[in-house]
Design an enzyme around this catalytic site. Structure first.
Site, PDB file in Angstrom:
ATOM      1  N   HIS A  18       0.878  -1.175   0.000  1.00  0.00           N
ATOM      2  CA  HIS A  18       0.000   0.000   0.000  1.00  0.00           C
ATOM      3  C   HIS A  18       0.909   1.217   0.000  1.00  0.00           C
ATOM      4  CE1 HIS A  18      -3.647  -2.355   0.990  1.00  0.00           C
ATOM      5  NE2 HIS A  18      -2.768  -3.138   1.590  1.00  0.00           N
ATOM      6  N   LEU A  19       0.950   1.904  -1.120  1.00  0.00           N
ATOM      7  CA  LEU A  19       1.839   3.072  -1.213  1.00  0.00           C
ATOM      8  C   LEU A  19       1.096   4.371  -0.922  1.00  0.00           C
ATOM      9  CD1 LEU A  19       4.107   2.190  -4.289  1.00  0.00           C
ATOM     10  CD2 LEU A  19       4.504   1.757  -1.854  1.00  0.00           C
ATOM     11  N   ARG A  20      -0.237   4.274  -0.787  1.00  0.00           N
ATOM     12  CA  ARG A  20      -1.055   5.459  -0.468  1.00  0.00           C
ATOM     13  C   ARG A  20      -0.972   6.510  -1.573  1.00  0.00           C
ATOM     14  NH1 ARG A  20      -3.435   2.067   2.808  1.00  0.00           N
ATOM     15  NH2 ARG A  20      -2.713   2.050   4.943  1.00  0.00           N
ATOM     16  N   LYS A 102      -8.043  -6.365  -7.543  1.00  0.00           N
ATOM     17  CA  LYS A 102      -8.101  -6.688  -6.114  1.00  0.00           C
ATOM     18  C   LYS A 102      -9.540  -6.809  -5.629  1.00  0.00           C
ATOM     19  CE  LYS A 102      -6.693  -7.235  -1.854  1.00  0.00           C
ATOM     20  NZ  LYS A 102      -5.806  -6.500  -0.985  1.00  0.00           N
ATOM     21  N   LEU A 222      -4.909  -6.306   9.381  1.00  0.00           N
ATOM     22  CA  LEU A 222      -5.904  -7.282   8.949  1.00  0.00           C
ATOM     23  C   LEU A 222      -5.391  -8.023   7.726  1.00  0.00           C
ATOM     24  CD1 LEU A 222      -9.134  -5.153   9.450  1.00  0.00           C
ATOM     25  CD2 LEU A 222      -8.472  -7.218  10.719  1.00  0.00           C
ATOM     26  N   ASP A 250       2.614  -6.230   2.427  1.00  0.00           N
ATOM     27  CA  ASP A 250       1.410  -5.577   2.954  1.00  0.00           C
ATOM     28  C   ASP A 250       1.784  -4.344   3.779  1.00  0.00           C
ATOM     29  OD1 ASP A 250      -1.281  -5.141   3.144  1.00  0.00           O
ATOM     30  OD2 ASP A 250      -1.603  -6.513   4.815  1.00  0.00           O
ATOM     31  N   HIS A 254      -0.102   4.137   8.278  1.00  0.00           N
ATOM     32  CA  HIS A 254      -1.122   5.048   8.806  1.00  0.00           C
ATOM     33  C   HIS A 254      -0.389   5.999   9.746  1.00  0.00           C
ATOM     34  CE1 HIS A 254      -4.747   2.742   7.611  1.00  0.00           C
ATOM     35  NE2 HIS A 254      -4.003   1.673   7.804  1.00  0.00           N
ATOM     36  N   ALA A 266      -6.100  -0.431  11.009  1.00  0.00           N
ATOM     37  CA  ALA A 266      -5.356  -1.673  10.762  1.00  0.00           C
ATOM     38  C   ALA A 266      -4.289  -1.423   9.723  1.00  0.00           C
ATOM     39  CB  ALA A 266      -6.317  -2.750  10.265  1.00  0.00           C
TER      40      ALA A 266
HETATM   41  O1  DOR Z   1      -3.988  -4.144   7.885  1.00  0.00           O
HETATM   42  C1  DOR Z   1      -4.350  -3.837   6.762  1.00  0.00           C
HETATM   43  N1  DOR Z   1      -4.160  -2.597   6.274  1.00  0.00           N
HETATM   44  N2  DOR Z   1      -4.958  -4.751   6.015  1.00  0.00           N
HETATM   45  C2  DOR Z   1      -5.500  -4.435   4.838  1.00  0.00           C
HETATM   46  O2  DOR Z   1      -6.066  -5.298   4.226  1.00  0.00           O
HETATM   47  C3  DOR Z   1      -5.489  -3.046   4.333  1.00  0.00           C
HETATM   48  C4  DOR Z   1      -4.395  -2.299   4.913  1.00  0.00           C
HETATM   49  C5  DOR Z   1      -4.514  -0.808   4.710  1.00  0.00           C
HETATM   50  O3  DOR Z   1      -4.778  -0.374   3.579  1.00  0.00           O
HETATM   51  O4  DOR Z   1      -4.295  -0.064   5.671  1.00  0.00           O
HETATM   52 ZN    ZN Z   2      -2.980  -5.125   2.004  1.00  0.00          ZN
END
Ligand code: DOR
Ligand code: ZN
Length: 358
Positions: A18-20, A102, A222, A250, A254, A266
């Protein structure tokens, strides 16, 4: 056995990141690009990247966020919604830069509200994917609040993934971030068209890390980490050399403020320590010989891509490598994944450039 202090392997890739977007993207992109040649970039940005045109724009923003002269290649994904059309899949397949679609079950995780509620409604799209060979990347958890959170992956495997694979055996699927022994066993039972990514944190953590000796929000993600038997199964799969299991960090940053509030987000930001953690686990398992397979060979093989042609050298330092606790971003500090043990492996150098042309 002689201890190994230097390891030259093909340049690794990250098959789930996840590069945001925006300022967070600008803060984190270089950390993934530092150790990895390519990454499968998750589409759960705001708004989600649901079309090839969105993915093209997002890809450009990723490239713009990279340091000058960096040859990292973002491999893009589409966010599957119940409005995605089969024609969009055709466009994705011919784009060259969209490598997967996805599936987020709606409500399963961060920015998944536009995801899929009823799999029947996306069957025509999945059929087109099976025809074109487009990979379906799956967040494998049911969202039913009555199902215990530690069972949601296993229930997804039995109630959603297995029926889907029986219906569409030609569909190529990656069960992302597998966290349970049941998930591992299921992947092992499939002789084709199914693989799983494994994260550094699920190789290291169990639920006790999250919940024991105080609550640890920076270990919350998650699917949530499971028990020791599950971790054992994941480790075993990762080091086995089995091509159905490959590395996907993954990494999911955040801001600390979002992680530390009452309903904390998460996601674990592990890009800076991911490779060192995986190397440490492989070393502990006596399996440094399969590290290259896991981080650099099996992923491209599943995605029908060549492994990177350049190589990196990992060195085992005599003393622990100093890792910052957090990075600073315009959105506030973001804590870096700390596995709870010292890290000794570090990328020392790289030889060669990789091709970034389509
Ligand atoms: O912990 C997680 N963070 N699980 C995910 O499936 C999404 C990810 C997020 O985008 O923050
Ligand atoms: Zn993910």
């Amino acid at each position: 056995m002689m201890s190994v202090n230097e390891l030259t392997i093909r340049r690794p890739d990250d098959w789930h990141a996840h590069l945001r977007d925006g300022s967070m993207l600008r803060a984190v992109a270089e950390w993934t690009a530092r150790d990895f040649g390519r990454a499968i970039v998750m589409p759960n940005v705001v708004p989600p990247a649901t079309t090839v045109s969105d993915a093209a724009d997002y890809r450009q923003r990723v490239l713009d966020a990279l340091p000058e002269g960096c040859d990292f290649e973002p491999l893009m994904t589409l966010y599957l919604t119940e409005s995605t059309t089969p024609e969009e899949i055709d466009r994705a397949a011919s784009s060259g830069f969209v490598k997967a679609v996805k599936l987020f079950p709606a409500g399963a995780t961060t920015n998944s509200d536009n995801g899929v509620r009823d799999i029947d409604r996306v069957m025509p799209v999945l059929e087109r994917m099976a025809e074109t060979g487009m990979v379906l990347s799956v967040h494998g958890e049911v969202t039913d609040q009555d199902v215990d959170i530690f069972d949601r992956e296993a229930v997804f495997v039995d109630q959603v993934l297995d029926p889907l694979r029986r219906r569409l055996p030609e569909l190529r699927i990656v069960l992302e971030h597998v966290t349970s022994a049941h998930g591992v066993e299921y992947v092992l039972s499939a002789d084709r068209n199914l693989a799983a990514t494994i994260t550094p944190h699920h190789l290291v953590l169990t639920r006790s890390h999250i919940l024991s000796g105080g609550i640890h929000p920076h270990y919350y993600c998650l699917p949530v980490a499971k028990g020791p038997e599950d971790r054992k199964a994941i480790r075993c799969a990762a080091v086995s050399g089995d091509a159905r299991f490959f590395f996907g960090s993954d990494s999911a940053p955040h801001p600390d403020a979002a992680k530390m509030r009452a309903a904390g987000s998460a996601g674990i930001f592990n890009a800076p320590t991911a490779l060192a953690c995986v190397a440490a686990v492989f070393e502990e398992e006596g399996s440094l010989d399969t590290l290259e397979t896991f981080v650099a060979m099996s992923g491209p093989a599943f995605y029908n891509l060549q492994a990177n042609s350049s190589r990196i050298t990992l060195c085992r330092r005599e003393h622990p490598v100093a890792i910052p606790e957090r990075i600073m971003t315009e959105d506030g500090p973001v804590t870096i994944f700390d596995p709870g043990f010292a890290l000794y492996w570090q990328v020392e150098g790289r030889d060669g450039q990789d091709n970034t042309t389509f």
